[in-house]
Design an enzyme around this catalytic site. Structure first.
Site, PDB file in Angstrom:
ATOM      1  NE  ARG A   1      -2.225  -2.133   3.159  1.00 20.84           N
ATOM      2  CZ  ARG A   1      -2.644  -2.454   4.388  1.00 20.84           C
ATOM      3  NH1 ARG A   1      -3.696  -1.862   4.891  1.00 20.84           N
ATOM      4  NH2 ARG A   1      -1.990  -3.346   5.100  1.00 20.84           N
TER       5      ARG A   1
ATOM      6  N   GLY B   1       3.524 -14.822   5.617  1.00 23.44           N
ATOM      7  CA  GLY B   1       2.781 -14.377   6.794  1.00 23.44           C
ATOM      8  C   GLY B   1       3.683 -14.155   7.999  1.00 23.44           C
TER       9      GLY B   1
ATOM     10  N   GLY C   1      -6.170  -6.712  13.665  1.00 22.64           N
ATOM     11  CA  GLY C   1      -6.668  -7.943  14.269  1.00 22.64           C
ATOM     12  C   GLY C   1      -7.405  -7.600  15.554  1.00 22.64           C
TER      13      GLY C   1
ATOM     14  CD  GLU D   1      -4.898 -10.469  11.555  1.00 27.32           C
ATOM     15  OE1 GLU D   1      -4.603  -9.456  10.896  1.00 27.32           O
ATOM     16  OE2 GLU D   1      -4.634 -10.571  12.761  1.00 27.32           O
TER      17      GLU D   1
ATOM     18  CG  ASN E   1      35.952  28.688  -5.390  1.00 27.35           C
ATOM     19  OD1 ASN E   1      35.252  29.233  -6.248  1.00 27.35           O
ATOM     20  ND2 ASN E   1      35.502  27.695  -4.642  1.00 27.35           N
TER      21      ASN E   1
HETATM   22  C1  UD1 Z   1      -0.650  -7.550  11.774  1.00 22.98           C
HETATM   23  C2  UD1 Z   1      -1.395  -8.500  12.692  1.00 22.98           C
HETATM   24  C3  UD1 Z   1      -2.659  -7.809  13.193  1.00 22.98           C
HETATM   25  C4  UD1 Z   1      -2.305  -6.528  13.897  1.00 22.98           C
HETATM   26  C5  UD1 Z   1      -1.437  -5.637  13.004  1.00 22.98           C
HETATM   27  C6  UD1 Z   1      -0.888  -4.474  13.807  1.00 22.98           C
HETATM   28  C7  UD1 Z   1      -0.990 -10.758  11.841  1.00 22.98           C
HETATM   29  C8  UD1 Z   1      -1.566 -11.913  11.107  1.00 22.98           C
HETATM   30  N1  UD1 Z   1      -1.786  -9.699  11.969  1.00 22.98           N
HETATM   31  O1  UD1 Z   1      -1.483  -7.301  10.650  1.00 22.98           O
HETATM   32  O2  UD1 Z   1      -3.366  -8.661  14.095  1.00 22.98           O
HETATM   33  O3  UD1 Z   1      -3.474  -5.841  14.299  1.00 22.98           O
HETATM   34  O4  UD1 Z   1      -0.298  -6.358  12.474  1.00 22.98           O
HETATM   35  O5  UD1 Z   1      -0.196  -3.565  12.994  1.00 22.98           O
HETATM   36  O6  UD1 Z   1       0.112 -10.832  12.283  1.00 22.98           O
HETATM   37  N2  UD1 Z   1       5.916  -9.392   7.599  1.00 22.98           N
HETATM   38  C9  UD1 Z   1       6.972 -10.226   7.378  1.00 22.98           C
HETATM   39  N3  UD1 Z   1       6.765 -11.371   6.669  1.00 22.98           N
HETATM   40  C10 UD1 Z   1       5.569 -11.737   6.208  1.00 22.98           C
HETATM   41  C11 UD1 Z   1       4.462 -10.873   6.462  1.00 22.98           C
HETATM   42  C12 UD1 Z   1       4.652  -9.709   7.170  1.00 22.98           C
HETATM   43  O7  UD1 Z   1       8.104  -9.934   7.776  1.00 22.98           O
HETATM   44  O8  UD1 Z   1       5.458 -12.807   5.586  1.00 22.98           O
HETATM   45  C13 UD1 Z   1       6.133  -8.142   8.355  1.00 22.98           C
HETATM   46  C14 UD1 Z   1       5.800  -6.895   7.570  1.00 22.98           C
HETATM   47  O9  UD1 Z   1       6.942  -6.424   6.879  1.00 22.98           O
HETATM   48  C15 UD1 Z   1       5.361  -5.936   8.671  1.00 22.98           C
HETATM   49  C16 UD1 Z   1       4.827  -6.848   9.758  1.00 22.98           C
HETATM   50  O10 UD1 Z   1       5.299  -8.144   9.475  1.00 22.98           O
HETATM   51  O11 UD1 Z   1       6.449  -5.200   9.181  1.00 22.98           O
HETATM   52  C17 UD1 Z   1       3.299  -6.849   9.806  1.00 22.98           C
HETATM   53  O12 UD1 Z   1       2.799  -7.281   8.570  1.00 22.98           O
HETATM   54  P1  UD1 Z   1       1.491  -6.681   7.941  1.00 22.98           P
HETATM   55  O13 UD1 Z   1       1.239  -7.374   6.668  1.00 22.98           O
HETATM   56  O14 UD1 Z   1       1.569  -5.192   7.932  1.00 22.98           O
HETATM   57  O15 UD1 Z   1       0.402  -7.177   9.016  1.00 22.98           O
HETATM   58  P2  UD1 Z   1      -1.013  -6.548   9.266  1.00 22.98           P
HETATM   59  O16 UD1 Z   1      -1.956  -6.991   8.219  1.00 22.98           O
HETATM   60  O17 UD1 Z   1      -0.886  -5.101   9.502  1.00 22.98           O
HETATM   61 CA    CA Z   2       0.731  -3.510   9.245  1.00 22.36          CA
END
Ligand code: UD1
Ligand code: CA
Length: 466
Positions: A15, A83, A145, A165, A392
């Protein structure tokens, strides 16, 4: 109890609509992931892992040599981003036999304060639950979540059963205002045992770390008081809002410390800046990098300072000062530009449309109008007339100009470098000085004025007098 950290930073950040990985977007002087590291300040940490995936090499480069306290940051690859649970699974080979807690931080949650993490750790260590999480109640919990509890132990202590979620919630479940901040503390032994059992049976078909909470339930939770601390940054609007929060925090801190900020809304101050009490920051002013402003200095309106040192009682108006120092009682501007390596002694005056680059000036030296001094060393109490220029650059190389004390240059003087001008020299207006001048001399280096009397044709003179 040993503590390991996992910072999840492998995601792309779709995004953001950016070429850069999300965690490398900047908030003021630092990237999101650096802000996350900062939130660990003062917390004793034994291992610190950053989980990288999307454009991992950029994240590694940016964090090369980074530490938390004295603990170096280690990188762990998550080659496919399946994930948040899958991200933490990547730690399994790195923490074999580790006995302690794992604190998981999202790389896109940059406003957390160390005291909040400390409070969560204290709660975790006071009990024997498998996990403790940070939560908040949001007026608009869309996207986060949702946290479901079925027990409440005295006061603010919540026991969590599961996290669902947003996209997996029923309409009724979406009414829940308490959200998961994405910050967790796990007993590593318990987490490591259940991590291989995570399943991707959800709307996104990802391995969710949140499912570990259900497996280890009941988990303890602690609500944050200031919800901005747990904002996750997913798009540019949220990035800008987070910048606003950081700015408010920094300006409030400086005002409490005795700095006057006349119109805080039009001012930005990086958190790397240092301001002394009784400094005055006028409107439309931006202070960046390792800028330091001494007591009683007045900066702005309309000024940009970047890695600038401003001495006591100095004023800088409508000007740009970068990588340069202004001495005590100096006056700079309006419309001056001090560039890399410039240092002004005390009480210098640098006025309208004056540019200084790598120029070191002594005390009480003035260049009040339309002057360029580049690669120059200048003594005390000199006065540069309007339009004085150091030439200069010969088209290939830069050369130095050296000027002694009490030198006065007439308007439109050109000092062709390399050149040395002694003490107490006076230079006639319009001179192009190409050779060194010893002390006490008057130098005039311009073509002599030639006067041709009666130059106007006789018939024009006659016409004018008739
Ligand atoms: C996540 C939480 C959600 C919470 C929110 C808070 C989960 C399933 N959900 O959702 O409950 O309310 O954060 O901000 O965890 N990342 C990885 N590898 C991956 C996927 C993500 O390193 O495979 C990292 C992303 O770079 C990011 C963080 O994990 O820094 C969170 O990932 P994001 O996809 O933003 O999770 P949310 O959907 O926001
Ligand atoms: Ca996030």
């Amino acid at each position: 109890m040993a503590l390991a950290i996992a910072i999840l930073a492998a995601g792309k950040g779709t995004r953001m609509k950016s070429d850069l990985p999300k965690v490398l977007h900047t908030l003021g002087s630092k990237t999101l992931v650096e802000r996350v590291l900062e939130s660990l300040a003062g917390i004793p940490v034994d291992r610190c892992f950053v989980i990288v995936g999307h454009r991992a090499e950029l994240v590694r480069d940016r964090l090369a040599g980074a530490t938390v306290g004295s603990t170096p940051v280690e990188f762990v690859d998550q080659l496919e981003q399946l994930g948040t649970g899958h991200a933490v699974q990547q730690l399994l080979p790195h923490l074999v036999g580790f006995e302690g807690d794992l604190l998981v931080l999202n790389g896109d949650v940059p406003l957390l304060r160390p005291m909040t993490l400390q409070a969560m750790l204290d709660l975790h260590r006071a009990g024997d639950q498998g996990a403790t999480i940070l939560t908040a109640c949001l007026a608009d919990p869309t996207g986060y979540g949702r946290v479901f509890c079925n027990e409440r132990i005295s006061g603010d202590r919540l026991m969590v059963q599961e996290i669902i979620e947003h996209r997996d919630c029923s309409d009724a479940q979406r009414q829940q205002k308490r959200i998961n901040a994405g910050i967790y503390c796990f007993r590593w032994g318990a987490l490591a045992t259940m991590l291989p059992n995570l399943r991707a049976d959800n709307d996104q078909q990802e391995y969710y770390l949140t499912d570990a909470i259900k497996a280890l339930a009941p988990a303890a939770a602690i609500d944050v008081a200031d919800v901005s601390e747990i904002w996750g940054i997913n798009d540019r609007a949220q990035l800008a809002a987070a910048y606003g929060v950081l700015q408010e925090r920094s300006k409030r801190r400086w005002m409490q410390a005795g700095v006057t900020i006349i119109d805080p809304h039009s001012v930005t101050i990086d958190d790397t800046v240092e301001l002394a009490p009784d400094a005055i920051i006028e409107p439309q002013t931006h202070l960046r990098g390792k800028t330091k402003v001494a007591a009683g200095a007045r900066i702005g309106p309309g000024t940009l300072l970047e890695n600038a040192q401003i001495g006591e009682g100095a004023t800088v108006i409508y000007s740009v000062v970068a990588d340069s120092a202004v001495g005590a009682g100096g006056r700079v501007g309006p419309y001056a530009h001090l560039r890399g390596g410039t240092a002004l002694g005390d009480r210098c005056r640098i006025g309208n449309f004056v540019e200084l680059k790598n120029a070191q000036l002594g005390e009480a030296t003035n260049a009040a109008h339309l002057t360029y001094l580049g690669d120059a060393t200048v003594g005390d109490r000199c006065n540069f007339g309007a339009g004085t220029i150091t030439a200069n650059y010969d088209g290939y190389q830069k050369h130095r100009t050296t000027v002694g004390d009490r030198v006065k240059t007439g308007s439109n003087s050109v000092l062709v470098a390399p050149i040395a001008i002694g003490d107490d020299v006076t230079i006639g207006a319009g001179s192009v000085v190409t050779k060194d001048v010893a002390g006490d001399a008057l130098v005039v280096a311009r073509s002599k004025q030639v006067v041709y009397p009666g130059w106007r044709p006789k018939y024009l003179r006659d016409a004018a007098s008739s």
